[in-house]
Design a protein around this motif. Structure first.
Motif, PDB file in Angstrom:
ATOM      1  N   PRO A 152     -54.705  20.176  40.556  1.00 32.59           N
ATOM      2  CA  PRO A 152     -55.533  19.547  41.591  1.00 32.59           C
ATOM      3  C   PRO A 152     -54.954  18.195  42.008  1.00 32.59           C
ATOM      4  O   PRO A 152     -54.521  17.409  41.156  1.00 32.59           O
ATOM      5  N   ILE A 153     -54.949  17.947  43.314  1.00 28.16           N
ATOM      6  CA  ILE A 153     -54.396  16.693  43.843  1.00 28.16           C
ATOM      7  C   ILE A 153     -55.394  16.096  44.827  1.00 28.16           C
ATOM      8  O   ILE A 153     -55.835  16.764  45.760  1.00 28.16           O
ATOM      9  N   MET A 154     -55.744  14.851  44.619  1.00 30.34           N
ATOM     10  CA  MET A 154     -56.597  14.137  45.557  1.00 30.34           C
ATOM     11  C   MET A 154     -55.706  13.320  46.492  1.00 30.34           C
ATOM     12  O   MET A 154     -54.861  12.547  46.048  1.00 30.34           O
ATOM     13  N   VAL A 155     -55.894  13.516  47.809  1.00 29.93           N
ATOM     14  CA  VAL A 155     -55.039  12.858  48.795  1.00 29.93           C
ATOM     15  C   VAL A 155     -55.877  11.876  49.606  1.00 29.93           C
ATOM     16  O   VAL A 155     -56.597  12.263  50.518  1.00 29.93           O
ATOM     17  N   GLU A 166     -54.224  16.806  58.641  1.00 28.60           N
ATOM     18  CA  GLU A 166     -53.722  17.519  57.466  1.00 28.60           C
ATOM     19  C   GLU A 166     -52.479  18.338  57.806  1.00 28.60           C
ATOM     20  O   GLU A 166     -51.498  18.348  57.048  1.00 28.60           O
ATOM     21  N   VAL A 167     -52.526  19.015  58.947  1.00 31.33           N
ATOM     22  CA  VAL A 167     -51.380  19.830  59.370  1.00 31.33           C
ATOM     23  C   VAL A 167     -50.161  18.942  59.582  1.00 31.33           C
ATOM     24  O   VAL A 167     -49.053  19.260  59.120  1.00 31.33           O
ATOM     25  N   GLN A 168     -50.329  17.832  60.285  1.00 31.79           N
ATOM     26  CA  GLN A 168     -49.206  16.941  60.555  1.00 31.79           C
ATOM     27  C   GLN A 168     -48.633  16.352  59.264  1.00 31.79           C
ATOM     28  O   GLN A 168     -47.410  16.285  59.073  1.00 31.79           O
ATOM     29  N   ILE A 169     -49.511  15.944  58.361  1.00 33.70           N
ATOM     30  CA  ILE A 169     -49.051  15.366  57.093  1.00 33.70           C
ATOM     31  C   ILE A 169     -48.270  16.397  56.287  1.00 33.70           C
ATOM     32  O   ILE A 169     -47.183  16.105  55.746  1.00 33.70           O
ATOM     33  N   ALA A 212     -50.619   9.813  52.043  1.00 31.11           N
ATOM     34  CA  ALA A 212     -50.008  10.689  53.039  1.00 31.11           C
ATOM     35  C   ALA A 212     -48.498  10.781  52.913  1.00 31.11           C
ATOM     36  O   ALA A 212     -47.883  11.721  53.433  1.00 31.11           O
ATOM     37  N   GLY A 213     -47.883   9.827  52.201  1.00 32.81           N
ATOM     38  CA  GLY A 213     -46.432   9.793  52.178  1.00 32.81           C
ATOM     39  C   GLY A 213     -45.751  10.270  50.918  1.00 32.81           C
ATOM     40  O   GLY A 213     -44.509  10.304  50.877  1.00 32.81           O
ATOM     41  N   ASN A 214     -46.507  10.639  49.880  1.00 33.75           N
ATOM     42  CA  ASN A 214     -45.819  11.023  48.640  1.00 33.75           C
ATOM     43  C   ASN A 214     -46.320  12.341  48.034  1.00 33.75           C
ATOM     44  O   ASN A 214     -46.170  12.580  46.841  1.00 33.75           O
ATOM     45  N   GLU A 226     -57.117  18.154  48.011  1.00 30.93           N
ATOM     46  CA  GLU A 226     -58.354  17.720  48.662  1.00 30.93           C
ATOM     47  C   GLU A 226     -58.065  16.426  49.414  1.00 30.93           C
ATOM     48  O   GLU A 226     -57.737  15.398  48.812  1.00 30.93           O
ATOM     49  N   PHE A 227     -58.166  16.490  50.752  1.00 30.62           N
ATOM     50  CA  PHE A 227     -57.823  15.351  51.603  1.00 30.62           C
ATOM     51  C   PHE A 227     -59.029  14.464  51.885  1.00 30.62           C
ATOM     52  O   PHE A 227     -60.142  14.954  52.097  1.00 30.62           O
TER      53      PHE A 227
END
Length: 278
Positions: A127-130, A47-50, A155-157, A90-91
């Motif tokens: 809210p965003i679901m990743v 999560e940190v890297q993304i 992870a990319g957008n 939420e990842f």
């Protein structure tokens, strides 16, 4: 000093300056759980890297990891406060699907904050679901009562979706730190409220009702008389209490339920309430 509201909190600029290992160290230092797994630790690293990659062009804002939702006993994976909008992420690291369970989970977080956190009552909550390995999805912004229906990212957008929402809204400025430390005021259930109310009080003390305390007491006493008669004679009884709205029917029911909730005396009252308009 341990942070009780989150595991990590900083401006986005500071987050981008700090090393990933330093950030993960802070997260772990605030995690008091004895059950943290290697998998959870790896998830935090991902999560940190993304987010370091996705937020690298953001010049302002704030980021929070593992922000607590007290009423639910849960934590939001990440909160991004940007352009005076609250983004809740939420990842699902390694997931290639956008699951309904994730949709419901992050939506519940937003609704809970909207209803119970003081500083969120008038804020736009997104809210965003990743699902990190899912294909890019087409997102449509649908807003209801200042909460946007969950958006879908991989992870990319993430940055693209955040910027899409930010470009559409012009929100009033607010203090991000004040939001983070806002009072959390959950409404108790009707039974919890009744139990708190009746600690040292009874129906005589309730004045906010269109019915007089005397009428409420008469009704309560009569139901208690029927209960005692039924117990003594092994009978089953049904009592119907009627009245106009505000007459005190619910108060009578609560009073009886509290009085008769004594397991040591063999009494196990249950209060149930339902209304199709709720």
């Amino acid at each position: 000093m341990r942070n009780l509201r989150s595991y990590y909190s900083a401006s986005i600029a500071e987050f981008l300056r700090q090393s990933s290992s330093e950030i993960i160290g802070i997260v772990h230092s605030n995690d008091i759980s004895a059950e943290t797994t290697i998998q959870q630790s790896n998830t935090w690293e991902s999560e940190v890297q993304i987010l370091k990659d996705q937020l690298r062009s953001f010049s302002d804002g704030r980021i929070i990891f593992e922000y607590t939702i007290p009423r639910m006993g849960k934590r939001v994976d990440a909160v991004v406060l940007y352009k005076n909008i609250v983004f809740l992420l939420e990842f699902k690291c390694g997931d290639a699907e956008y699951r309904q369970s994730t949709y419901d989970q992050v939506y519940d977080y937003a609704l809970d904050l909207r209803n119970f956190q003081k500083e969120s009552h008038d804020k736009l909550l997104v809210p965003i679901m990743v699902s990190t390995r899912a294909v890019a999805a087409i997102n449509v912004i649908r807003e209801r009562d200042r909460v946007i229906e969950p958006l879908r990212c991989n992870a990319g957008n993430i940055a693209d979706v955040i910027n899409m929402v930010a470009a559409r809204y012009n929100e009033s400025a607010f203090d991000y730190v004040a939001w983070e430390n806002s009072e959390y005021l959950p409404t108790p259930t009707i039974v919890e409220a009744a139990q708190a109310l009746y600690r040292g009080h009874n129906v005589h003390d309730i004045t906010r009702s269109d019915a007089g305390a005397e009428n409420l007491t008469v009704t309560t006493d009569e139901i208690n008389r029927i209960i005692e008669y039924s117990k003594a004679n092994g009978r089953k009884s049904i009592c119907f209490v009627t009245g106009v709205p505000g007459a005190g029917k619910t108060l009578v029911g609560l009073n009886i339920a509290i009085q008769r909730s004594d397991a040591q005396q063999g009494e196990h009252a249950v209060f149930l309430s339902g209304n199709s308009r709720w």
